[in-house]
Motif scaffolding. Sequence first.
Motif, PDB file in Angstrom:
ATOM      1  N   ALA A 293      39.972  39.418  44.819  1.00  0.00           N
ATOM      2  CA  ALA A 293      40.104  39.875  46.372  1.00  0.00           C
ATOM      3  C   ALA A 293      40.998  41.175  46.347  1.00  0.00           C
ATOM      4  N   GLU A 294      41.228  41.688  47.562  1.00  0.00           N
ATOM      5  CA  GLU A 294      42.120  42.816  47.555  1.00  0.00           C
ATOM      6  C   GLU A 294      43.654  42.429  47.600  1.00  0.00           C
ATOM      7  N   PRO A 295      44.696  43.155  46.974  1.00  0.00           N
ATOM      8  CA  PRO A 295      44.687  44.249  46.287  1.00  0.00           C
ATOM      9  C   PRO A 295      43.990  43.490  44.912  1.00  0.00           C
ATOM     10  N   LYS A 296      43.022  44.357  44.211  1.00  0.00           N
ATOM     11  CA  LYS A 296      42.640  43.816  42.991  1.00  0.00           C
ATOM     12  C   LYS A 296      43.530  43.949  41.798  1.00  0.00           C
ATOM     13  N   ALA A 297      44.405  44.969  41.805  1.00  0.00           N
ATOM     14  CA  ALA A 297      45.309  45.175  40.318  1.00  0.00           C
ATOM     15  C   ALA A 297      46.264  43.792  40.313  1.00  0.00           C
ATOM     16  N   GLU A 298      46.795  43.429  41.373  1.00  0.00           N
ATOM     17  CA  GLU A 298      47.593  42.342  41.383  1.00  0.00           C
ATOM     18  C   GLU A 298      46.830  40.938  41.235  1.00  0.00           C
ATOM     19  N   ASN A 299      45.674  40.994  42.175  1.00  0.00           N
ATOM     20  CA  ASN A 299      45.155  39.592  41.875  1.00  0.00           C
ATOM     21  C   ASN A 299      44.550  39.457  40.396  1.00  0.00           C
ATOM     22  N   ARG A 300      44.401  40.588  39.660  1.00  0.00           N
ATOM     23  CA  ARG A 300      43.882  40.463  38.238  1.00  0.00           C
ATOM     24  C   ARG A 300      45.069  39.989  37.467  1.00  0.00           C
ATOM     25  N   GLN A 301      46.075  40.517  37.693  1.00  0.00           N
ATOM     26  CA  GLN A 301      47.503  39.816  37.070  1.00  0.00           C
ATOM     27  C   GLN A 301      47.641  38.319  37.187  1.00  0.00           C
ATOM     28  N   GLN A 302      47.248  38.019  38.434  1.00  0.00           N
ATOM     29  CA  GLN A 302      47.125  36.503  38.966  1.00  0.00           C
ATOM     30  C   GLN A 302      46.302  35.688  38.093  1.00  0.00           C
ATOM     31  N   PHE A 303      45.145  36.341  37.934  1.00  0.00           N
ATOM     32  CA  PHE A 303      43.887  35.720  37.474  1.00  0.00           C
ATOM     33  C   PHE A 303      44.527  35.637  35.899  1.00  0.00           C
ATOM     34  N   GLY A 304      44.986  36.565  35.350  1.00  0.00           N
ATOM     35  CA  GLY A 304      45.272  36.330  33.897  1.00  0.00           C
ATOM     36  C   GLY A 304      46.278  35.315  33.635  1.00  0.00           C
ATOM     37  N   GLN A 305      47.135  35.258  34.622  1.00  0.00           N
ATOM     38  CA  GLN A 305      48.381  34.118  34.199  1.00  0.00           C
ATOM     39  C   GLN A 305      47.762  32.798  34.740  1.00  0.00           C
ATOM     40  N   TRP A 306      46.668  32.787  35.472  1.00  0.00           N
ATOM     41  CA  TRP A 306      45.963  31.459  35.863  1.00  0.00           C
ATOM     42  C   TRP A 306      45.094  31.080  34.588  1.00  0.00           C
ATOM     43  N   LEU A 307      44.666  31.901  33.827  1.00  0.00           N
ATOM     44  CA  LEU A 307      43.758  31.787  32.621  1.00  0.00           C
ATOM     45  C   LEU A 307      44.631  31.415  31.607  1.00  0.00           C
ATOM     46  N   LYS A 308      45.771  32.012  31.407  1.00  0.00           N
ATOM     47  CA  LYS A 308      46.553  31.667  30.126  1.00  0.00           C
ATOM     48  C   LYS A 308      46.996  30.103  30.565  1.00  0.00           C
ATOM     49  N   GLU A 309      47.676  29.724  31.583  1.00  0.00           N
ATOM     50  CA  GLU A 309      48.204  28.564  31.993  1.00  0.00           C
ATOM     51  C   GLU A 309      46.963  27.243  31.871  1.00  0.00           C
ATOM     52  N   ASN A 310      45.837  27.507  32.390  1.00  0.00           N
ATOM     53  CA  ASN A 310      44.764  26.549  32.636  1.00  0.00           C
ATOM     54  C   ASN A 310      43.732  26.329  31.355  1.00  0.00           C
ATOM     55  N   TYR A 311      43.348  27.681  30.865  1.00  0.00           N
ATOM     56  CA  TYR A 311      42.279  27.889  29.839  1.00  0.00           C
ATOM     57  C   TYR A 311      42.846  28.729  28.846  1.00  0.00           C
ATOM     58  N   PRO A 312      43.854  28.368  27.913  1.00  0.00           N
ATOM     59  CA  PRO A 312      44.307  29.358  27.059  1.00  0.00           C
ATOM     60  C   PRO A 312      43.551  29.751  25.918  1.00  0.00           C
ATOM     61  N   SER A 313      42.562  29.247  25.496  1.00  0.00           N
ATOM     62  CA  SER A 313      41.654  29.414  24.442  1.00  0.00           C
ATOM     63  C   SER A 313      40.598  30.380  24.714  1.00  0.00           C
ATOM     64  N   LEU A 314      40.432  30.489  26.075  1.00  0.00           N
ATOM     65  CA  LEU A 314      39.316  31.440  26.570  1.00  0.00           C
ATOM     66  C   LEU A 314      40.035  32.783  26.608  1.00  0.00           C
ATOM     67  N   ASP A 315      39.395  34.082  26.321  1.00  0.00           N
ATOM     68  CA  ASP A 315      40.000  35.226  26.480  1.00  0.00           C
ATOM     69  C   ASP A 315      39.132  36.278  27.484  1.00  0.00           C
ATOM     70  N   ASN A 316      39.679  37.281  27.579  1.00  0.00           N
ATOM     71  CA  ASN A 316      38.928  38.213  28.760  1.00  0.00           C
ATOM     72  C   ASN A 316      37.561  38.528  28.514  1.00  0.00           C
ATOM     73  N   ASN A 317      37.031  38.648  27.456  1.00  0.00           N
ATOM     74  CA  ASN A 317      35.677  39.086  26.801  1.00  0.00           C
ATOM     75  C   ASN A 317      34.545  37.882  27.442  1.00  0.00           C
ATOM     76  N   GLN A 318      35.163  36.905  27.871  1.00  0.00           N
ATOM     77  CA  GLN A 318      34.332  35.892  28.437  1.00  0.00           C
ATOM     78  C   GLN A 318      34.296  35.942  29.768  1.00  0.00           C
ATOM     79  N   PHE A 319      34.738  36.971  30.507  1.00  0.00           N
ATOM     80  CA  PHE A 319      34.709  37.030  31.839  1.00  0.00           C
ATOM     81  C   PHE A 319      34.055  38.709  32.191  1.00  0.00           C
ATOM     82  N   ASN A 320      33.316  38.711  33.391  1.00  0.00           N
ATOM     83  CA  ASN A 320      32.835  40.107  33.721  1.00  0.00           C
ATOM     84  C   ASN A 320      33.435  40.077  35.292  1.00  0.00           C
ATOM     85  N   PHE A 321      34.261  41.423  35.473  1.00  0.00           N
ATOM     86  CA  PHE A 321      35.135  41.413  36.846  1.00  0.00           C
ATOM     87  C   PHE A 321      34.331  42.368  37.732  1.00  0.00           C
ATOM     88  N   LYS A 322      34.424  42.051  38.922  1.00  0.00           N
ATOM     89  CA  LYS A 322      33.768  42.645  40.031  1.00  0.00           C
ATOM     90  C   LYS A 322      34.777  43.321  40.997  1.00  0.00           C
TER      91      LYS A 322
END
Length: 145
Positions: free
Chosen positions: A116-145
């Motif tokens: 969602a907008e603002p994308k830069a800020e929400n991408r950081q939120q997604f990265g933080q959420w990913l590290k907290e909930n799914y630490p073994s998954l890295d960013n190459n498992q995701f395609n961003f729109k």
Amino acid sequence: MPTPNMKVYLAISGVLIVLFLVVTFIPFGKKSTDDQPQNNFPTPTTIEANPTSGVNNQVPTVAPADFTGVSEQEMPQEAANISLQKQDLRSKVPLDTGLFQIDFDYGEDKFIVTLAEPKAENRQQFGQWLKENYPSLDNNQFNFK
């Protein structure tokens, strides 16, 4: 107007009935000259058709194989963690947090993240959420729109 002759109609009907019966009950085709009847399907019987003489009727045995081609290796714990976390996240999609939405593309075997907008800020939120909930998954498992 002449009256119809009933004898003519009865004679034609009789000839047609006889012709129909001949075509129906007399087979036109080659007759087999063999003395044996032609059976193209098996019939159940209690009599053995071809008894074997002098041959032992033993069931063949197969010796067990020493090696099946599979080596006994344990899956590395890191690969198991990635697999389990990916399966867990895949069971929760479509996931909408308000900041981003996650769906799964089976064709590419990757997650699709719509930010969602603002994308830069929400991408950081997604990265933080990913590290907290799914630490073994890295960013190459995701395609961003």
